[in-house]
Structures are given as C-alpha cells and as structure tokens.
Motif scaffolding. Structure first.
Motif, short mmCIF file in Angstrom:
data_model
loop_
_atom_site.label_atom_id
_atom_site.label_comp_id
_atom_site.label_asym_id
_atom_site.label_seq_id
_atom_site.Cartn_x
_atom_site.Cartn_y
_atom_site.Cartn_z
N GLN A 184 2.89 1.30 7.13
CA GLN A 184 2.17 2.36 6.42
C GLN A 184 3.07 3.08 5.43
O GLN A 184 2.68 3.35 4.29
N GLU A 185 4.29 3.37 5.83
CA GLU A 185 5.23 4.06 4.92
C GLU A 185 5.59 3.17 3.74
O GLU A 185 5.76 3.65 2.63
N ALA A 186 5.68 1.85 3.97
CA ALA A 186 5.95 0.92 2.87
C ALA A 186 4.78 0.92 1.88
O ALA A 186 4.98 0.91 0.67
N ARG A 187 3.55 0.94 2.41
CA ARG A 187 2.38 0.98 1.53
C ARG A 187 2.34 2.29 0.75
O ARG A 187 1.99 2.30 -0.44
N ILE A 188 2.72 3.39 1.38
CA ILE A 188 2.77 4.69 0.69
C ILE A 188 3.75 4.62 -0.48
O ILE A 188 3.42 5.03 -1.60
N ARG A 189 4.93 4.06 -0.24
CA ARG A 189 5.92 3.93 -1.32
C ARG A 189 5.39 3.04 -2.44
O ARG A 189 5.58 3.33 -3.62
N GLN A 190 4.73 1.94 -2.08
CA GLN A 190 4.16 1.03 -3.07
C GLN A 190 3.10 1.73 -3.92
O GLN A 190 3.11 1.63 -5.14
N LEU A 191 2.20 2.46 -3.27
CA LEU A 191 1.15 3.17 -3.99
C LEU A 191 1.74 4.25 -4.90
O LEU A 191 1.31 4.40 -6.05
N GLU A 192 2.71 5.00 -4.40
CA GLU A 192 3.34 6.04 -5.22
C GLU A 192 3.97 5.43 -6.46
O GLU A 192 3.85 5.98 -7.56
N ASP A 193 4.64 4.30 -6.29
CA ASP A 193 5.28 3.64 -7.42
C ASP A 193 4.23 3.16 -8.43
O ASP A 193 4.36 3.36 -9.63
N MET A 194 3.17 2.53 -7.93
CA MET A 194 2.12 2.03 -8.81
C MET A 194 1.46 3.17 -9.58
O MET A 194 1.24 3.05 -10.79
#
Length: 163
Positions: free
Chosen positions: A61-71
């Motif tokens: 979940q934290e990896a997906r959060i970082r991915q979304l924030e970057d995108m």
C-alpha cells in the motif's frame, strides 16, 4: 518510477487517481494499522502469519501511495484532444509497419484507460511515440527502436480515446 517525464492524463483519470490516493492515505491506511495492532495483540510475532500478512499489505500500500504521488506530481491534465487526425497524447493510433501489418494503441498513460480496457499503451516519450507525435493520417515516419533498428511506420488513423 521517479524522475520520468510528464504523464498526460484526462481530468477524469486524474480525479480517479487522486481519489484512490486519498482513500489509501486515509481509510485504507487506518485499516492496515488496525490489522497490524490486532495481530500484534495475538502474541509472538515470529510465528504470527496475520501480522506478517498485514505488514506485507502495508508495504504494498505504501509503495502504491508513493507511485500515485509521483504520477500526480508529474501529471499534465488536459482535455480530450480534438478529432482532427493529428497524433497526440490521448489519441488511439493505428500504425502500419508495412505490408498491412498494423497495430492499434493509446498514446498516453495506462491510467487513462477505462477499467477492463485491454488496449496497448505507448508513452509519448517512447521512441515510436516521440516519432509519431504531431504527425497526421498518412504520414510516414522513420525512427530508431530501442534495439537500434531503424523502423518505418505509417500513421493510418488517429482518433480521441473514448472511455
């Protein structure tokens, strides 16, 4: 996924990703914290599969959060392009590699696709994407593929993606 180029998104796709991020950082994050706390209360953490599963879920979940924030940080939000036959992000493009060997794809970001849509997606920054961006129906373009091979394609069609 950091420090890549701009991602072109429709307003709808941007809003969908923003809502997912808000959900992950709010209710979903709290849910994981509660699962970890509950599993921790069960005792010995070394043999507690519920605890380890919850921690693994938290990491994903934290990896997906970082991915979304970057995108979202790199996103360029735009309207659906006009139906003028000119290739640009947000267009479904059909190209001919010669001899009738064609391929149809979305030029843009996978996040612009409707759920369940299996259309291939090419980035505008890819070798082919950059070569055909701005070209019109009938234009022939030669570009260097990542393997170093020179390829020539013809733009057969370009129309706005419709979800």
């Amino acid at each position: 996924m950091t420090d890549q180029g701009t991602i072109w998104l429709t307003q709808e796709a941007y809003d969908k990703l923003r809502a997912e991020l808000d959900d992950l950082k709010g209710p979903k994050r709290q849910e994981i914290i509660e699962k970890i706390a509950s599993a921790r209360d069960e005792g010995d953490l070394k043999e507690n599969s519920g605890y380890h599963a919850a921690k693994e879920d938290q990491g994903k979940q934290e990896a997906r959060i970082r991915q979304l924030e970057d995108m979202l940080r790199r996103a360029e939000v735009g309207e659906t392009p006009p139906d003028d036959g000119v290739v640009e992000p947000g267009m479904v493009v059909t190209i001919d590699f010669g001899g009738g060997d064609t391929e149809k794809f979305l030029l843009g970001a996978r996040e612009n696709l409707s759920e369940g849509d299996t259309l291939d997606v090419y980035s505008p920054e890819s070798a082919m994407g950059a070569a055909i961006n701005g070209k019109s129906k009938g234009d022939e373009v030669t570009y260097t593929a990542p393997n170093g091979k020179e390829l020539t394609v013809t733009v057969v069609d370009a129309e706005p993606y419709k979800a």
